[in-house]
Motif scaffolding. Structure first.
Motif, short mmCIF file in Angstrom:
data_model
loop_
_atom_site.label_atom_id
_atom_site.label_comp_id
_atom_site.label_asym_id
_atom_site.label_seq_id
_atom_site.Cartn_x
_atom_site.Cartn_y
_atom_site.Cartn_z
N THR A 191 -12.01 -1.76 18.33
CA THR A 191 -12.15 -2.60 17.15
C THR A 191 -12.06 -1.73 15.91
N GLU A 192 -11.15 -2.07 15.02
CA GLU A 192 -11.01 -1.37 13.75
C GLU A 192 -11.93 -2.02 12.73
N GLN A 193 -12.76 -1.24 12.08
CA GLN A 193 -13.68 -1.77 11.08
C GLN A 193 -13.01 -1.80 9.72
N TYR A 194 -12.07 -2.74 9.58
CA TYR A 194 -11.34 -2.86 8.32
C TYR A 194 -12.12 -3.78 7.40
N PRO A 195 -12.28 -3.53 6.15
CA PRO A 195 -11.68 -2.52 5.28
C PRO A 195 -12.49 -1.25 5.12
N GLU A 196 -13.58 -1.10 5.86
CA GLU A 196 -14.41 0.10 5.72
C GLU A 196 -13.66 1.37 6.09
N ARG A 253 -10.47 2.04 5.71
CA ARG A 253 -9.17 2.02 5.04
C ARG A 253 -8.59 3.42 4.82
N ALA A 254 -9.44 4.40 4.55
CA ALA A 254 -8.96 5.76 4.26
C ALA A 254 -8.34 6.42 5.49
N GLU A 255 -8.89 6.24 6.66
CA GLU A 255 -8.36 6.91 7.85
C GLU A 255 -7.52 5.99 8.73
N LEU A 256 -7.26 4.77 8.30
CA LEU A 256 -6.46 3.85 9.08
C LEU A 256 -5.01 4.30 9.12
#
Length: 153
Positions: A38-43, A45-48
């Motif tokens: 699970t990607e914790q977007y937008p938290e 965002r910098a390393e996505l």
């Protein structure tokens, strides 16, 4: 005799259906026990990081002097199925050779109507345009999705 054939076909179809159901349930149970990501977007965002083949926004790379490789041939405009790209060019006399050549005046791209098919990038003979990895395109007015690519930001 005819009744026996019908019974065999009925049971053969029933067994095929049961086999198909079991194959589907096997796939479902296998996926049920695999680890989820699970990607914790937008938290985050910098390393996505998007996939390499992801097509974000059409860009026109510029060199350190602010020049681009576009020669205003119009192939990308003709290849675009949606009419997303509009090129304005003018004929200018080259001071070195004295011959007339086409010069790019305005390269306009409408992100709102682009279907990201990449036909424009594939047809460009000078690699003047490319897709980048940017994916956040939310705006309140559609006019903000129309970009002029040949102007350096």
């Amino acid at each position: 005799m005819n009744n026996d054939k019908e019974k065999k076909r009925y049971f053969a179809g029933l067994l095929r259906g049961l086999k198909s159901l079991l194959v589907g349930m096997k796939v479902t149970f296998r996926e049920f026990f695999t680890k989820k990501t699970t990607e914790q977007y937008p938290e985050n965002r910098a390393e996505l990081k998007m996939f390499d083949r992801f097509r974000g926004t059409l860009t026109m790379p510029h060199d350190e002097n602010g020049n681009n490789k576009c020669v205003a041939c119009g192939l990308c405009q003709n290849a675009c199925p949606n009419g997303t790209i509009h090129i304005e060019s003018e004929m200018v006399e080259d001071p070195e050779t004295g011959k007339k050549k086409r010069v790019l005046v305005k390269y306009q791209y409408d992100l709102g109507s682009c279907m990201f098919c990449m036909l424009c990038v594939n047809v460009c003979p000078h690699d003047a345009i490319a897709f980048d990895q940017k994916f956040e395109h939310a705006v309140f007015e559609r006019e903000k999705l129309v970009m002029t690519l040949n102007k350096r930001k």
